[in-house]
Design a protein around this motif. Structure first.
Motif, PDB file in Angstrom:
ATOM      1  N   LEU A  74      16.105 -54.750  30.291  1.00  0.00           N
ATOM      2  CA  LEU A  74      16.338 -53.391  30.759  1.00  0.00           C
ATOM      3  C   LEU A  74      17.093 -53.384  32.082  1.00  0.00           C
ATOM      4  O   LEU A  74      18.041 -52.627  32.253  1.00  0.00           O
ATOM      5  CB  LEU A  74      15.014 -52.631  30.883  1.00  0.00           C
ATOM      6  CG  LEU A  74      15.127 -51.152  31.182  1.00  0.00           C
ATOM      7  CD1 LEU A  74      15.954 -50.431  30.121  1.00  0.00           C
ATOM      8  CD2 LEU A  74      13.742 -50.535  31.265  1.00  0.00           C
ATOM      9  N   ASP A  75      16.721 -54.240  33.007  1.00  0.00           N
ATOM     10  CA  ASP A  75      17.391 -54.305  34.310  1.00  0.00           C
ATOM     11  C   ASP A  75      18.760 -54.961  34.241  1.00  0.00           C
ATOM     12  O   ASP A  75      19.679 -54.580  34.953  1.00  0.00           O
ATOM     13  CB  ASP A  75      16.538 -55.083  35.319  1.00  0.00           C
ATOM     14  CG  ASP A  75      15.268 -54.343  35.690  1.00  0.00           C
ATOM     15  OD1 ASP A  75      15.242 -53.103  35.565  1.00  0.00           O
ATOM     16  OD2 ASP A  75      14.298 -55.010  36.095  1.00  0.00           O
ATOM     17  N   ARG A  76      18.928 -55.945  33.355  1.00  0.00           N
ATOM     18  CA  ARG A  76      20.155 -56.736  33.317  1.00  0.00           C
ATOM     19  C   ARG A  76      21.195 -56.217  32.318  1.00  0.00           C
ATOM     20  O   ARG A  76      22.386 -56.359  32.532  1.00  0.00           O
ATOM     21  CB  ARG A  76      19.809 -58.179  32.963  1.00  0.00           C
ATOM     22  CG  ARG A  76      19.025 -58.882  34.032  1.00  0.00           C
ATOM     23  CD  ARG A  76      18.562 -60.241  33.521  1.00  0.00           C
ATOM     24  NE  ARG A  76      17.850 -61.001  34.513  1.00  0.00           N
ATOM     25  CZ  ARG A  76      16.559 -60.893  34.760  1.00  0.00           C
ATOM     26  NH1 ARG A  76      15.826 -60.033  34.085  1.00  0.00           N
ATOM     27  NH2 ARG A  76      15.980 -61.643  35.672  1.00  0.00           N
ATOM     28  N   HIS A  77      20.721 -55.673  31.224  1.00  0.00           N
ATOM     29  CA  HIS A  77      21.630 -55.328  30.124  1.00  0.00           C
ATOM     30  C   HIS A  77      21.546 -53.855  29.721  1.00  0.00           C
ATOM     31  O   HIS A  77      22.474 -53.314  29.158  1.00  0.00           O
ATOM     32  CB  HIS A  77      21.294 -56.222  28.916  1.00  0.00           C
ATOM     33  CG  HIS A  77      22.117 -55.969  27.711  1.00  0.00           C
ATOM     34  ND1 HIS A  77      23.420 -56.386  27.596  1.00  0.00           N
ATOM     35  CD2 HIS A  77      21.842 -55.316  26.557  1.00  0.00           C
ATOM     36  CE1 HIS A  77      23.900 -56.003  26.421  1.00  0.00           C
ATOM     37  NE2 HIS A  77      22.956 -55.353  25.780  1.00  0.00           N
ATOM     38  N   GLY A  78      20.414 -53.270  29.966  1.00  0.00           N
ATOM     39  CA  GLY A  78      20.177 -51.907  29.515  1.00  0.00           C
ATOM     40  C   GLY A  78      19.208 -51.906  28.347  1.00  0.00           C
ATOM     41  O   GLY A  78      18.541 -52.892  28.068  1.00  0.00           O
ATOM     42  N   ARG A  79      19.155 -50.806  27.668  1.00  0.00           N
ATOM     43  CA  ARG A  79      18.220 -50.668  26.547  1.00  0.00           C
ATOM     44  C   ARG A  79      18.604 -51.593  25.406  1.00  0.00           C
ATOM     45  O   ARG A  79      19.765 -51.691  25.041  1.00  0.00           O
ATOM     46  CB  ARG A  79      18.220 -49.225  26.059  1.00  0.00           C
ATOM     47  CG  ARG A  79      17.611 -48.282  27.048  1.00  0.00           C
ATOM     48  CD  ARG A  79      17.683 -46.857  26.517  1.00  0.00           C
ATOM     49  NE  ARG A  79      17.045 -45.933  27.420  1.00  0.00           N
ATOM     50  CZ  ARG A  79      17.662 -45.304  28.409  1.00  0.00           C
ATOM     51  NH1 ARG A  79      18.954 -45.482  28.600  1.00  0.00           N
ATOM     52  NH2 ARG A  79      17.001 -44.487  29.201  1.00  0.00           N
ATOM     53  N   TRP A  80      17.571 -52.243  24.853  1.00  0.00           N
ATOM     54  CA  TRP A  80      17.755 -53.127  23.713  1.00  0.00           C
ATOM     55  C   TRP A  80      16.472 -53.162  22.921  1.00  0.00           C
ATOM     56  O   TRP A  80      15.404 -53.223  23.515  1.00  0.00           O
ATOM     57  CB  TRP A  80      18.105 -54.541  24.148  1.00  0.00           C
ATOM     58  CG  TRP A  80      18.157 -55.463  22.969  1.00  0.00           C
ATOM     59  CD1 TRP A  80      19.217 -55.641  22.128  1.00  0.00           C
ATOM     60  CD2 TRP A  80      17.107 -56.291  22.469  1.00  0.00           C
ATOM     61  NE1 TRP A  80      18.887 -56.538  21.136  1.00  0.00           N
ATOM     62  CE2 TRP A  80      17.586 -56.952  21.328  1.00  0.00           C
ATOM     63  CE3 TRP A  80      15.798 -56.543  22.866  1.00  0.00           C
ATOM     64  CZ2 TRP A  80      16.822 -57.841  20.593  1.00  0.00           C
ATOM     65  CZ3 TRP A  80      15.023 -57.413  22.128  1.00  0.00           C
ATOM     66  CH2 TRP A  80      15.540 -58.060  21.007  1.00  0.00           C
ATOM     67  N   PRO A  81      16.573 -53.204  21.630  1.00  0.00           N
ATOM     68  CA  PRO A  81      17.719 -52.841  20.802  1.00  0.00           C
ATOM     69  C   PRO A  81      17.875 -51.329  20.747  1.00  0.00           C
ATOM     70  O   PRO A  81      16.889 -50.594  20.735  1.00  0.00           O
ATOM     71  CB  PRO A  81      17.359 -53.399  19.425  1.00  0.00           C
ATOM     72  CG  PRO A  81      15.857 -53.412  19.413  1.00  0.00           C
ATOM     73  CD  PRO A  81      15.422 -53.630  20.831  1.00  0.00           C
ATOM     74  N   VAL A  82      19.105 -50.883  20.737  1.00  0.00           N
ATOM     75  CA  VAL A  82      19.380 -49.447  20.706  1.00  0.00           C
ATOM     76  C   VAL A  82      19.050 -48.912  19.314  1.00  0.00           C
ATOM     77  O   VAL A  82      19.349 -49.541  18.298  1.00  0.00           O
ATOM     78  CB  VAL A  82      20.858 -49.176  21.068  1.00  0.00           C
ATOM     79  CG1 VAL A  82      21.194 -47.700  20.919  1.00  0.00           C
ATOM     80  CG2 VAL A  82      21.136 -49.646  22.488  1.00  0.00           C
ATOM     81  N   CYS A  83      18.445 -47.752  19.287  1.00  0.00           N
ATOM     82  CA  CYS A  83      18.013 -47.137  18.037  1.00  0.00           C
ATOM     83  C   CYS A  83      19.219 -46.762  17.171  1.00  0.00           C
ATOM     84  O   CYS A  83      20.086 -46.004  17.598  1.00  0.00           O
ATOM     85  CB  CYS A  83      17.182 -45.893  18.326  1.00  0.00           C
ATOM     86  SG  CYS A  83      16.643 -45.043  16.834  1.00  0.00           S
ATOM     87  N   PRO A  84      19.267 -47.281  15.937  1.00  0.00           N
ATOM     88  CA  PRO A  84      20.358 -46.915  15.026  1.00  0.00           C
ATOM     89  C   PRO A  84      20.056 -45.637  14.235  1.00  0.00           C
ATOM     90  O   PRO A  84      20.928 -45.119  13.552  1.00  0.00           O
ATOM     91  CB  PRO A  84      20.432 -48.111  14.085  1.00  0.00           C
ATOM     92  CG  PRO A  84      19.020 -48.587  14.002  1.00  0.00           C
ATOM     93  CD  PRO A  84      18.433 -48.343  15.381  1.00  0.00           C
ATOM     94  N   VAL A  85      18.847 -45.145  14.325  1.00  0.00           N
ATOM     95  CA  VAL A  85      18.424 -43.978  13.551  1.00  0.00           C
ATOM     96  C   VAL A  85      18.923 -42.685  14.182  1.00  0.00           C
ATOM     97  O   VAL A  85      19.349 -41.765  13.489  1.00  0.00           O
ATOM     98  CB  VAL A  85      16.879 -43.943  13.418  1.00  0.00           C
ATOM     99  CG1 VAL A  85      16.415 -42.686  12.705  1.00  0.00           C
ATOM    100  CG2 VAL A  85      16.385 -45.190  12.701  1.00  0.00           C
ATOM    101  N   CYS A  86      18.879 -42.617  15.491  1.00  0.00           N
ATOM    102  CA  CYS A  86      19.180 -41.378  16.207  1.00  0.00           C
ATOM    103  C   CYS A  86      20.605 -41.374  16.751  1.00  0.00           C
ATOM    104  O   CYS A  86      20.825 -41.167  17.945  1.00  0.00           O
ATOM    105  CB  CYS A  86      18.183 -41.172  17.345  1.00  0.00           C
ATOM    106  SG  CYS A  86      16.487 -41.016  16.798  1.00  0.00           S
TER     107      CYS A  86
END
Length: 124
Positions: A74-86
Motif C-alpha cells: 500500500l505504501d510502496r505501490h498502492g492498492r493491490w490487487p485492484v478490484c476487477p469487478v467494480c
C-alpha cells in the motif's frame, strides 16, 4: 486427546505454498519485481515465527501472507490487487476472506463478489 501438530517439514511446506500462491498473484498483476519479492520474503519470515508458535494455524498462512504483502504494498505501490469487478468506480483493492481461516479468497468488499482463490488471480 491432543490435536496432532504439523511436523517441521509440513510447516515448511505450508510456508513455501503460501509464498508460491502470493507470488503467483503478484505475477498475474505484473508487479513481481525484486523489491516486491523481498516484501513476500519478509512476510513469510514473519509468519514462520507465528506458525511456529501456533502450528494449528498452518492452513491460514496463504491468506495471512497475502494480507501482509497487501499491507506492505500500500505504501510502496498502492492498492493491490485492484478490484476487477467494480470497473468505472473508485479504484479499490480486493480483500482476503476469511481474514483468518483456511481456503482464502480474493473478494470485492463492496459487492461481496468472490473473484478468485489466493494464488489464482491470473485465472480469474
Amino acid at each position: 486427546m491432543t490435536e496432532q501438530q504439523p511436523s517441521p517439514p509440513a510447516l515448511e511446506q505450508a510456508l513455501h505454498s503460501a509464498r508460491a500462491l502470493v507470488l503467483a498473484d503478484l505475477t498475474a498483476g505484473g508487479i513481481a519485481g525484486a523489491e516486491v519479492v523481498s516484501l513476500v520474503e519478509d512476510a513469510v519470515s514473519h509468519r514462520r515465527w507465528w506458525v511456529e508458535q501456533w502450528p494449528e494455524g498452518a492452513s491460514f498462512l496463504a491468506g495471512l501472507v497475502a494480507q501482509d504483502v497487501q499491507d506492505a504494498l500500500l505504501d510502496r505501490h498502492g492498492r493491490w490487487p485492484v478490484c476487477p469487478v467494480c470497473s468505472g468506480t473508485e479504484e479499490h483493492a480486493l480483500d482476503v476472506e476469511p481474514e483468518l481461516g483456511p481456503d482464502p479468497h480474493w473478494v470485492c468488499g463492496r459487492t461481496a463478489t468472490e473473484v478468485a482463490p489466493v494464488g489464482r488471480l491470473g485465472r480469474a
